[in-house]
Every structure is written in structure tokens, then in C-alpha cells.
Design a protein around this motif. Structure first.
Motif, PDB file in Angstrom:
ATOM      1  N   GLY A  71      28.466   8.287  -2.364  1.00 17.56           N
ATOM      2  CA  GLY A  71      29.184   9.498  -2.010  1.00 17.56           C
ATOM      3  C   GLY A  71      30.636   9.254  -1.646  1.00 17.56           C
ATOM      4  N   ALA A  72      31.238   8.225  -2.230  1.00 18.49           N
ATOM      5  CA  ALA A  72      32.622   7.862  -1.921  1.00 18.49           C
ATOM      6  C   ALA A  72      33.354   7.527  -3.211  1.00 18.49           C
ATOM      7  CB  ALA A  72      32.659   6.671  -0.964  1.00 18.49           C
ATOM      8  N   LEU A  73      34.681   7.439  -3.117  1.00 13.81           N
ATOM      9  CA  LEU A  73      35.525   7.039  -4.238  1.00 13.81           C
ATOM     10  C   LEU A  73      35.899   5.576  -4.066  1.00 13.81           C
ATOM     11  CD1 LEU A  73      37.328   7.396  -6.719  1.00 13.81           C
ATOM     12  CD2 LEU A  73      39.066   8.429  -5.226  1.00 13.81           C
ATOM     13  N   THR A  74      35.440   4.751  -5.001  1.00  7.77           N
ATOM     14  CA  THR A  74      35.769   3.332  -5.011  1.00  7.77           C
ATOM     15  C   THR A  74      36.792   3.073  -6.100  1.00  7.77           C
ATOM     16  OG1 THR A  74      33.645   2.586  -4.128  1.00  7.77           O
ATOM     17  CG2 THR A  74      34.873   1.005  -5.462  1.00  7.77           C
ATOM     18  N   GLY A  75      37.887   2.427  -5.740  1.00  9.90           N
ATOM     19  CA  GLY A  75      38.894   2.043  -6.710  1.00  9.90           C
ATOM     20  C   GLY A  75      38.616   0.653  -7.255  1.00  9.90           C
ATOM     21  N   LEU A  76      38.638   0.521  -8.563  1.00 11.93           N
ATOM     22  CA  LEU A  76      38.445  -0.768  -9.239  1.00 11.93           C
ATOM     23  C   LEU A  76      39.828  -1.237  -9.683  1.00 11.93           C
ATOM     24  CD1 LEU A  76      36.369  -2.825 -10.252  1.00 11.93           C
ATOM     25  CD2 LEU A  76      36.099  -1.428 -12.306  1.00 11.93           C
ATOM     26  N   LEU A  77      40.316  -2.300  -9.059  1.00 16.72           N
ATOM     27  CA  LEU A  77      41.698  -2.722  -9.224  1.00 16.72           C
ATOM     28  C   LEU A  77      41.758  -4.127  -9.810  1.00 16.72           C
ATOM     29  CD1 LEU A  77      42.946  -1.643  -5.657  1.00 16.72           C
ATOM     30  CD2 LEU A  77      42.669  -0.216  -7.697  1.00 16.72           C
ATOM     31  N   GLY A  78      42.890  -4.441 -10.433  1.00 14.89           N
ATOM     32  CA  GLY A  78      43.108  -5.775 -10.968  1.00 14.89           C
ATOM     33  C   GLY A  78      44.117  -5.741 -12.094  1.00 14.89           C
ATOM     34  N   PRO A  79      44.697  -6.879 -12.435  1.00 14.04           N
ATOM     35  CA  PRO A  79      45.668  -6.942 -13.536  1.00 14.04           C
ATOM     36  C   PRO A  79      45.016  -6.607 -14.870  1.00 14.04           C
ATOM     37  CG  PRO A  79      45.665  -8.979 -12.233  1.00 14.04           C
ATOM     38  CD  PRO A  79      44.464  -8.197 -11.826  1.00 14.04           C
ATOM     39  N   ASN A  80      45.840  -6.409 -15.890  1.00  6.00           N
ATOM     40  CA  ASN A  80      45.307  -6.251 -17.246  1.00  6.00           C
ATOM     41  C   ASN A  80      44.437  -7.460 -17.596  1.00  6.00           C
ATOM     42  OD1 ASN A  80      46.674  -3.858 -17.650  1.00  6.00           O
ATOM     43  ND2 ASN A  80      48.436  -4.825 -18.630  1.00  6.00           N
ATOM     44  N   GLY A  81      43.287  -7.191 -18.211  1.00  7.84           N
ATOM     45  CA  GLY A  81      42.403  -8.277 -18.599  1.00  7.84           C
ATOM     46  C   GLY A  81      41.518  -8.801 -17.486  1.00  7.84           C
ATOM     47  N   ALA A  82      41.511  -8.122 -16.335  1.00  7.59           N
ATOM     48  CA  ALA A  82      40.713  -8.598 -15.205  1.00  7.59           C
ATOM     49  C   ALA A  82      39.229  -8.337 -15.385  1.00  7.59           C
ATOM     50  CB  ALA A  82      41.197  -7.946 -13.909  1.00  7.59           C
ATOM     51  N   GLY A  83      38.866  -7.406 -16.296  1.00  2.00           N
ATOM     52  CA  GLY A  83      37.458  -7.099 -16.519  1.00  2.00           C
ATOM     53  C   GLY A  83      37.031  -5.735 -16.018  1.00  2.00           C
ATOM     54  N   LYS A  84      37.984  -4.881 -15.680  1.00  2.00           N
ATOM     55  CA  LYS A  84      37.655  -3.577 -15.089  1.00  2.00           C
ATOM     56  C   LYS A  84      36.878  -2.684 -16.061  1.00  2.00           C
ATOM     57  CE  LYS A  84      41.996  -2.532 -14.167  1.00  2.00           C
ATOM     58  NZ  LYS A  84      42.643  -3.748 -14.707  1.00  2.00           N
ATOM     59  N   THR A  85      37.384  -2.540 -17.282  1.00  2.00           N
ATOM     60  CA  THR A  85      36.713  -1.680 -18.261  1.00  2.00           C
ATOM     61  C   THR A  85      35.327  -2.215 -18.593  1.00  2.00           C
ATOM     62  OG1 THR A  85      38.786  -0.885 -19.231  1.00  2.00           O
ATOM     63  CG2 THR A  85      36.823  -0.804 -20.629  1.00  2.00           C
ATOM     64  N   THR A  86      35.204  -3.519 -18.758  1.00  2.00           N
ATOM     65  CA  THR A  86      33.908  -4.112 -19.064  1.00  2.00           C
ATOM     66  C   THR A  86      32.924  -3.877 -17.928  1.00  2.00           C
ATOM     67  OG1 THR A  86      34.977  -5.806 -20.421  1.00  2.00           O
ATOM     68  CG2 THR A  86      32.731  -6.249 -19.697  1.00  2.00           C
ATOM     69  N   LEU A  87      33.385  -4.001 -16.691  1.00  2.00           N
ATOM     70  CA  LEU A  87      32.502  -3.768 -15.554  1.00  2.00           C
ATOM     71  C   LEU A  87      32.019  -2.319 -15.531  1.00  2.00           C
ATOM     72  CD1 LEU A  87      31.135  -4.793 -13.022  1.00  2.00           C
ATOM     73  CD2 LEU A  87      33.221  -4.293 -11.742  1.00  2.00           C
ATOM     74  N   LEU A  88      32.896  -1.367 -15.813  1.00  2.00           N
ATOM     75  CA  LEU A  88      32.475   0.029 -15.861  1.00  2.00           C
ATOM     76  C   LEU A  88      31.418   0.247 -16.944  1.00  2.00           C
ATOM     77  CD1 LEU A  88      35.834   2.006 -15.416  1.00  2.00           C
ATOM     78  CD2 LEU A  88      33.992   1.743 -13.739  1.00  2.00           C
ATOM     79  N   ARG A  89      31.586  -0.387 -18.090  1.00  2.00           N
ATOM     80  CA  ARG A  89      30.623  -0.221 -19.175  1.00  2.00           C
ATOM     81  C   ARG A  89      29.276  -0.875 -18.841  1.00  2.00           C
ATOM     82  NH1 ARG A  89      32.332   1.551 -24.012  1.00  2.00           N
ATOM     83  NH2 ARG A  89      30.912   0.192 -25.184  1.00  2.00           N
ATOM     84  N   LEU A  90      29.308  -1.947 -18.086  1.00  2.00           N
ATOM     85  CA  LEU A  90      28.066  -2.562 -17.626  1.00  2.00           C
ATOM     86  C   LEU A  90      27.349  -1.640 -16.633  1.00  2.00           C
ATOM     87  CD1 LEU A  90      29.359  -6.204 -17.091  1.00  2.00           C
ATOM     88  CD2 LEU A  90      27.492  -5.575 -18.630  1.00  2.00           C
ATOM     89  N   VAL A  91      28.094  -1.060 -15.716  1.00  2.00           N
ATOM     90  CA  VAL A  91      27.493  -0.159 -14.728  1.00  2.00           C
ATOM     91  C   VAL A  91      26.902   1.061 -15.426  1.00  2.00           C
ATOM     92  CG1 VAL A  91      27.971   1.338 -12.746  1.00  2.00           C
ATOM     93  CG2 VAL A  91      28.954  -0.964 -12.834  1.00  2.00           C
ATOM     94  N   ALA A  92      27.575   1.536 -16.476  1.00  5.05           N
ATOM     95  CA  ALA A  92      27.089   2.707 -17.212  1.00  5.05           C
ATOM     96  C   ALA A  92      25.882   2.398 -18.092  1.00  5.05           C
ATOM     97  CB  ALA A  92      28.206   3.276 -18.077  1.00  5.05           C
ATOM     98  N   GLY A  93      25.583   1.123 -18.287  1.00  2.00           N
ATOM     99  CA  GLY A  93      24.470   0.746 -19.147  1.00  2.00           C
ATOM    100  C   GLY A  93      24.826   0.679 -20.613  1.00  2.00           C
ATOM    101  N   LEU A  94      26.114   0.721 -20.940  1.00  3.58           N
ATOM    102  CA  LEU A  94      26.534   0.654 -22.340  1.00  3.58           C
ATOM    103  C   LEU A  94      26.611  -0.783 -22.847  1.00  3.58           C
ATOM    104  CD1 LEU A  94      29.344   3.367 -22.452  1.00  3.58           C
ATOM    105  CD2 LEU A  94      26.902   3.600 -22.956  1.00  3.58           C
ATOM    106  N   LEU A  95      26.715  -1.735 -21.928  1.00  2.00           N
ATOM    107  CA  LEU A  95      26.662  -3.153 -22.266  1.00  2.00           C
ATOM    108  C   LEU A  95      25.502  -3.786 -21.507  1.00  2.00           C
ATOM    109  CD1 LEU A  95      30.388  -4.385 -22.068  1.00  2.00           C
ATOM    110  CD2 LEU A  95      29.013  -4.101 -24.123  1.00  2.00           C
ATOM    111  N   ALA A  96      24.834  -4.731 -22.136  1.00  2.00           N
ATOM    112  CA  ALA A  96      23.762  -5.463 -21.468  1.00  2.00           C
ATOM    113  C   ALA A  96      24.332  -6.741 -20.854  1.00  2.00           C
ATOM    114  CB  ALA A  96      22.656  -5.800 -22.457  1.00  2.00           C
ATOM    115  N   PRO A  97      24.067  -6.987 -19.585  1.00  3.54           N
ATOM    116  CA  PRO A  97      24.601  -8.207 -18.955  1.00  3.54           C
ATOM    117  C   PRO A  97      23.877  -9.456 -19.437  1.00  3.54           C
ATOM    118  CG  PRO A  97      23.162  -7.062 -17.427  1.00  3.54           C
ATOM    119  CD  PRO A  97      23.285  -6.181 -18.643  1.00  3.54           C
ATOM    120  N   GLU A  98      24.568 -10.575 -19.421  1.00  3.77           N
ATOM    121  CA  GLU A  98      23.929 -11.869 -19.674  1.00  3.77           C
ATOM    122  C   GLU A  98      23.379 -12.462 -18.392  1.00  3.77           C
ATOM    123  OE1 GLU A  98      25.840 -14.737 -22.306  1.00  3.77           O
ATOM    124  OE2 GLU A  98      27.340 -13.213 -22.776  1.00  3.77           O
ATOM    125  N   ALA A  99      23.910 -12.007 -17.267  1.00  4.99           N
ATOM    126  CA  ALA A  99      23.448 -12.495 -15.974  1.00  4.99           C
ATOM    127  C   ALA A  99      23.492 -11.344 -14.985  1.00  4.99           C
ATOM    128  CB  ALA A  99      24.347 -13.636 -15.485  1.00  4.99           C
TER     129      ALA A  99
END
Length: 265
Positions: free
Chosen positions: A28-56
Motif C-alpha cells: 500500500g505504498a509507493l516504492t521508487g526503483l532507482l539506479g543508473p542506466n543499465g542497473a537492472g530496473k526494467t528487468t526487475l520490474l518484468r521479473l516481478v510482473a512474471g513476464l520473465l522467469a528467474p534463474e535464481a
């Protein structure tokens, strides 16, 4: 929705793009995902959404692994606004927003909440665009419509990848203020942001990534320090206190010459 990220990792092109991330964004809160370009932010969002399967590791939604949630249920409960969402179809804005209702429709196409599209358009300040052709919109107008489509899903978990792209400053402030207020209705939101001052102003919690690893997590006041900004982004900054809000206010200095931003240690 409760979200737990447990030692999450995935490789793309042979490189660990997300590497051992452990985090619990507050419900119930707003979490900001921060980091430089290439830090992995978009990939992490796609993992949380279930669009990518994690290896670990795993992403747990209300204690269930995201990939154990049936796809239709997942589409009802999670909305992801990606950076480059687009459509070449000759649709009106209302029709684009109505795409967000597909997971809720019955087998006969009936929508249990036919007013949801209008509510979503109003919430994203896009009602005046409803009958406009999608192809004729500006970048900022399209961004508002994408947010409206995500809201039309009525998600318990809202994932936003650079939601302020193409928006002028007034629209950025309005957008993030609205997204922050969604928490009052129980919506959990994770938003990838580049503007640290916007994150400091609106986020309840921040996660800082560098080279795929989580290097800091917590309230913006605790996390967004001058030392961390220098370590992760390679930029000198003074972190002041905003005279009206009491939140961090970042005054930029300069980039450190020949320094590659990255995680500490």
C-alpha cells in the motif's frame, strides 16, 4: 498486495542483469526503483510482473510465487506500464484504455464494471482525450493514456517503468502525486524513476540498484545521502532538507571524471 523478492537473479546475454536481489517493498505504498542506466530496473520490474522467469530466487505475491499464479488472475492483479508501450492499430484513446479491462471480461465479453474506463481516464487526467485517435497524440498524452490503461485493470500491484517520460514538470508532479495517493486504497506501486528529487518527494520507500545488485533500501531520507549518490551515480551532490516538506532535496554538483558508477564493496 504483499510483495517479497527473495535472492532474485536472471542472466541476459550471459550476464547477470539482476543478481541476488532481496527486498520487501511496503504494501500500500509507493516504492521508487532507482539506479543508473543499465542497473537492472526494467528487468526487475518484468521479473516481478512474471513476464520473465528467474534463474535464481523467487518473487512472492501474497506468499505465492508469481509464476504459480494463473495467467488470467495475474493480469487482473498486476499492471505493468513499460517504457515503450505502443500500438499501431487505428484505435481511439477510449479503446486503448479499454484494453486494460480484457482480463476482467467474461467469456461473452461482458465487463463487470463498465464505468472503469471512464474512472481510469479521469484519474489520469485524460478524459478530454477519450475520443481522439491514438496515433495523433503527443508523447506526453500517450503516457497519460498508458497510465489510464494500467489503472483500468484495477490492479493490486502497479508496476511503472519511467512513468514521467515525456511529461512536463506540472504533469510529472500531478502524476506522481496521484500514484502516491493510490496507496490509500491499498494499491502497492513500484516505479522505476531517474529523477532522484521526484523520488525523494513522492516515494515512501526506495530501492537502489547498481549493476544488478541492491545496494540500499529504505525511506528516501535514510537512503539518498551524498555518499550513496556519489558511489552509485558517480556524481557530487549536496543533500539538503526541503523547506516545505522536510524531505531530501538534492543539489547537483558535477560528475566525477573517469569514474564508473557502481555498487559499493
Amino acid at each position: 498486495m504483499d510483495v517479497r523478492i527473495e535472492r532474485l537473479g536472471v542472466r541476459l546475454g550471459g550476464r547477470w542483469v539482476v543478481d541476488g536481489v532481496v527486498a520487501t517493498p511496503p504494501s500500500g505504498a509507493l516504492t521508487g526503483l532507482l539506479g543508473p542506466n543499465g542497473a537492472g530496473k526494467t528487468t526487475l520490474l518484468r521479473l516481478v510482473a512474471g513476464l520473465l522467469a528467474p534463474e535464481a530466487g523467487a518473487v512472492l505475491l501474497d506468499e505465492r510465487a508469481v509464476h504459480d499464479v494463473e495467467r488470467r488472475e495475474r493480469a487482473r492483479r498486476i499492471a505493468l506500464l513499460e517504457q515503450d508501450s505502443s500500438s499501431a492499430l487505428p484505435l481511439t484513446v477510449r479503446e486503448v484504455v479499454a484494453l486494460g479491462r480484457i482480463p476482467h471480461r467474461s467469456a461473452w465479453g461482458a465487463d463487470p464494471d463498465p464505468g472503469a474506463v471512464d474512472v481510469a481516464l479521469a484519474s489520469a487526467s485524460a478524459t478530454h482525450l477519450a475520443d481522439r485517435p491514438w496515433a495523433q497524440l503527443s508523447g506526453g498524452e500517450r503516457q497519460r493514456v498508458h497510465v489510464a490503461r494500467a489503472l483500468a485493470q484495477q490492479p493490486a500491484l502497479l508496476l511503472l517503468d519511467e512513468p514521467t517520460n515525456h511529461l512536463d514538470i506540472a504533469a510529472q508532479l500531478s502524476m506522481l502525486d496521484f500514484v502516491h495517493r493510490l496507496g490509500a486504497d491499498g494499491t502497492t506501486t513500484i516505479a522505476a524513476l531517474h529523477d532522484l528529487n521526484l523520488a525523494a518527494t513522492f516515494c515512501d520507500h526506495v530501492l537502489v540498484l547498481a549493476q544488478g545488485r541492491l545496494v540500499a533500501a529504505g525511506p528516501p531520507t535514510d537512503v539518498l545521502t551524498a555518499d550513496l549518490i556519489h558511489e552509485v551515480w558517480g556524481v557530487q551532490a549536496d543533500v539538503l532538507t526541503h523547506p516545505r516538506t522536510g524531505r531530501p532535496l538534492i543539489a547537483w554538483g558535477r560528475a566525477t571524471p573517469d569514474r564508473r558508477p557502481g555498487p559499493r564493496g
